[in-house]
Design a protein around this motif. Structure first.
Motif, mmCIF file in Angstrom:
data_model
loop_
_atom_site.group_PDB
_atom_site.id
_atom_site.type_symbol
_atom_site.label_atom_id
_atom_site.label_comp_id
_atom_site.label_asym_id
_atom_site.label_seq_id
_atom_site.Cartn_x
_atom_site.Cartn_y
_atom_site.Cartn_z
ATOM 1 N N VAL A 79 1.389 0.420 11.080
ATOM 2 C CA VAL A 79 2.515 1.290 10.732
ATOM 3 C C VAL A 79 2.013 2.702 10.393
ATOM 4 N N GLU A 80 0.935 2.785 9.621
ATOM 5 C CA GLU A 80 0.376 4.098 9.269
ATOM 6 C C GLU A 80 -0.027 4.872 10.522
ATOM 7 N N ASN A 81 -0.561 4.167 11.516
ATOM 8 C CA ASN A 81 -1.041 4.815 12.743
ATOM 9 C C ASN A 81 0.060 5.041 13.776
ATOM 10 N N GLY A 82 1.274 4.614 13.468
ATOM 11 C CA GLY A 82 2.368 4.792 14.418
ATOM 12 C C GLY A 82 2.354 3.792 15.559
ATOM 13 N N GLN A 83 1.555 2.731 15.433
ATOM 14 C CA GLN A 83 1.529 1.690 16.466
ATOM 15 C C GLN A 83 2.644 0.668 16.240
ATOM 16 N N ALA A 84 3.223 0.679 15.064
ATOM 17 C CA ALA A 84 4.386 -0.139 14.721
ATOM 18 C C ALA A 84 5.256 0.714 13.812
ATOM 19 N N ASP A 85 6.514 0.343 13.674
ATOM 20 C CA ASP A 85 7.446 1.171 12.902
ATOM 21 C C ASP A 85 7.844 0.575 11.564
ATOM 22 N N TRP A 86 7.544 -0.704 11.324
ATOM 23 C CA TRP A 86 7.951 -1.384 10.082
ATOM 24 C C TRP A 86 7.222 -2.709 10.014
ATOM 25 N N MET A 87 7.018 -3.222 8.809
ATOM 26 C CA MET A 87 6.417 -4.544 8.648
ATOM 27 C C MET A 87 7.292 -5.389 7.739
ATOM 28 N N PHE A 88 7.375 -6.675 8.045
ATOM 29 C CA PHE A 88 8.221 -7.580 7.267
ATOM 30 C C PHE A 88 7.589 -7.944 5.930
ATOM 31 N N ASP A 89 6.303 -8.278 5.929
ATOM 32 C CA ASP A 89 5.645 -8.775 4.721
ATOM 33 C C ASP A 89 5.417 -7.664 3.707
ATOM 34 N N PRO A 90 5.337 -8.023 2.414
ATOM 35 C CA PRO A 90 4.970 -7.008 1.424
ATOM 36 C C PRO A 90 3.543 -6.545 1.659
ATOM 37 N N PRO A 91 3.288 -5.258 1.533
ATOM 38 C CA PRO A 91 1.914 -4.782 1.738
ATOM 39 C C PRO A 91 0.994 -5.335 0.666
ATOM 40 N N PRO A 92 -0.243 -5.642 1.006
ATOM 41 C CA PRO A 92 -1.186 -6.151 0.011
ATOM 42 C C PRO A 92 -1.420 -5.139 -1.102
ATOM 43 N N SER A 93 -1.680 -5.636 -2.293
ATOM 44 C CA SER A 93 -1.772 -4.763 -3.460
ATOM 45 C C SER A 93 -2.885 -3.725 -3.342
ATOM 46 N N ASP A 94 -3.947 -4.035 -2.592
ATOM 47 C CA ASP A 94 -5.048 -3.075 -2.500
ATOM 48 C C ASP A 94 -4.724 -1.875 -1.617
ATOM 49 N N ARG A 95 -3.547 -1.887 -0.974
ATOM 50 C CA ARG A 95 -3.131 -0.757 -0.139
ATOM 51 C C ARG A 95 -2.046 0.093 -0.805
ATOM 52 N N LEU A 96 -1.557 -0.344 -1.956
ATOM 53 C CA LEU A 96 -0.411 0.326 -2.576
ATOM 54 C C LEU A 96 -0.739 1.748 -3.039
ATOM 55 N N ALA A 97 -1.932 1.951 -3.596
ATOM 56 C CA ALA A 97 -2.309 3.300 -4.044
ATOM 57 C C ALA A 97 -2.322 4.267 -2.869
ATOM 58 N N GLU A 98 -2.884 3.818 -1.782
ATOM 59 C CA GLU A 98 -2.947 4.629 -0.553
ATOM 60 C C GLU A 98 -1.537 4.944 -0.049
ATOM 61 N N LEU A 99 -0.648 3.930 -0.043
ATOM 62 C CA LEU A 99 0.717 4.126 0.441
ATOM 63 C C LEU A 99 1.505 5.046 -0.482
ATOM 64 N N GLY A 100 1.255 4.932 -1.794
ATOM 65 C CA GLY A 100 2.011 5.735 -2.754
ATOM 66 C C GLY A 100 1.567 7.182 -2.842
ATOM 67 N N THR A 101 0.476 7.516 -2.205
ATOM 68 C CA THR A 101 -0.017 8.898 -2.230
ATOM 69 C C THR A 101 0.032 9.519 -0.831
ATOM 70 N N LYS A 102 -0.856 9.097 0.027
ATOM 71 C CA LYS A 102 -0.954 9.687 1.360
ATOM 72 C C LYS A 102 0.282 9.439 2.220
ATOM 73 N N TYR A 103 0.932 8.268 2.018
ATOM 74 C CA TYR A 103 2.068 7.909 2.869
ATOM 75 C C TYR A 103 3.369 7.756 2.068
ATOM 76 N N ALA A 104 3.447 8.441 0.919
ATOM 77 C CA ALA A 104 4.596 8.270 0.019
ATOM 78 C C ALA A 104 5.926 8.558 0.710
ATOM 79 N N ALA A 105 5.957 9.500 1.637
ATOM 80 C CA ALA A 105 7.205 9.852 2.326
ATOM 81 C C ALA A 105 7.689 8.739 3.242
ATOM 82 N N GLN A 106 6.814 7.765 3.496
ATOM 83 C CA GLN A 106 7.173 6.667 4.402
ATOM 84 C C GLN A 106 7.409 5.350 3.671
#
Length: 369
Positions: A79-106
């Motif tokens: 999803v981050e790379n634009g190879q998919a547009d959405w994921m069903f499962d909750p993201p793993p906890s070790d990726r949340l910091a990255e998602l909440g900063t670099k990809y917060a708009a998404q």
């Protein structure tokens, strides 16, 4: 009609699992092909005509491809790379910091009327002893499990069946160091006392989890708890494509598992009656949602009374469901772990992401640029 739990099907539709053969529907889309191990392809239904945009609008995308098989780690990256547009499962906890900063708009976060829980088979040792089930509930550190899910921003500890904000909900927790309205801390001494009284220490227990990062982590945590209580515990992760049906079927002799329940419609019966009534337990079936096999004739009678009162005297019905929630919680057929929030991660090209408390992402109302 606003929150349908069923769909109109042709009279010729089979009364058994249709497998990978799509059944005709009336909506704006139809399933063109389905391989449960690879891809479900959804295309426009050529017979659909929009008669009301408010009731059932036509969709924006011409085709929706739902791919299977990626790990949740790989899905986040896709999803981050634009190879998919959405994921069903909750993201793993070790990726949340990255998602909440670099990809917060998404990223969007929404509270859910749902629970993560551990069903315990009330018909198999050691969980056919209520003291063991209660011991597990006392021993669990729900705050630790919330951290495994991603922290307090994404979940809150819970130990009763009905979720906060739901009809008939009244805060209640009997399995905590300080019984009252909320979970406070585990009570391992009480848990070990109950296990000692049951005489079941030393027995083997297998926990069935989904093969996702979060489910496996919770399973490993519960393994440690059960080992502390004196059991010889192992964890068996299986594909999430089959885990939910596998743990429902009594032929598989599942002792304890990790599962989730999300509301189908906003009524207490959708949690209490659907998951814990005698009628919801069907031995040998892949569709026996009463996973714990719990059947209490007295509680069943109370559910029937509450169901009738909900129509004739709604206030009385609401009070009865509150009491039933407490009664089922105290019998401990499951260990409720936490109530989650939904984290949706979308690609940068996806537009008009629309969230519904009932249906979550309304896929048909999005488009890509």
């Amino acid at each position: 009609m606003a929150v349908p739990h069923a769909s109109i099907l042709p009279a010729s539709a089979p009364l058994k699992d249709a497998g990978t053969d799509p059944i005709p529907g009336t909506g704006p889309y139809m399933i063109a092909s389905y391989d449960p191990n690879k891809l479900m392809k959804i295309v426009r239904n050529p017979h659909f005509k929009e008669w009301s945009k408010e009731a059932q609008p036509a969709g924006y995308p011409d085709e929706i491809d739902y791919e299977f098989g990626l790990t949740d780690e790989a899905a986040v990256t896709a999803v981050e790379n634009g190879q998919a547009d959405w994921m069903f499962d909750p993201p793993p906890s070790d990726r949340l910091a990255e998602l909440g900063t670099k990809y917060a708009a998404q990223v969007t976060v929404h509270p859910l009327t749902a629970m993560w829980y551990a069903p315990m088979n009330t018909n198999l040792a050691p969980f056919n002893d209520i003291r063991v089930r209660q011991a597990v509930n006392f021993a669990i550190d729900r705050a630790a499990i919330v951290k495994l899910f991603g922290g307090s921003n994404l979940a809150q500890p819970a130990c009763q069946i009905l979720p906060p904000g739901f009809p008939s909900f009244a805060a209640y927790c009997s399995f905590t160091a300080n019984p009252g309205e909320k979970w406070s801390a585990p009570d391992m001494d009480k848990a070990k006392q109950l296990v000692a009284e049951s005489g079941t220490a030393g027995q083997e227990v297998t926990i069935i989890t989904e093969d996702t990062t979060v489910s496996k982590a919770i399973g490993v945590y519960l393994q440690d708890v059960l080992n502390q209580l004196g059991y010889k515990t192992s964890v068996k992760p299986i594909s999430q494509n089959i885990q939910f049906t596998y743990i429902q079927n009594t032929n598989n002799k599942v002792q304890i598992s990790i599962s989730q329940w999300f509301q189908d419609y906003p009524a207490p019966s959708n949690f209490l009656q659907v998951l814990f009534s005698c009628a919801s337990f069907t031995p040998g079936s892949d569709a026996s949602v009463n996973i714990s096999g719990f059947c209490d004739k007295s509680i069943d009678a109370s559910m029937d009374e509450a169901e009738a009162a909900t129509i004739a005297d709604p206030a009385k019905g609401a009070t009865l469901w509150t009491a039933i929630d407490k009664a089922v919680t105290d019998k401990a057929p499951v260990a409720v772990l936490f109530t989650p929030k939904r984290v949706d991660v979308i690609s940068s090209r996806l537009k008009n992401f629309t969230f519904s408390p009932q249906f979550y992402w309304i896929v048909s109302q999005s488009w890509v640029e």
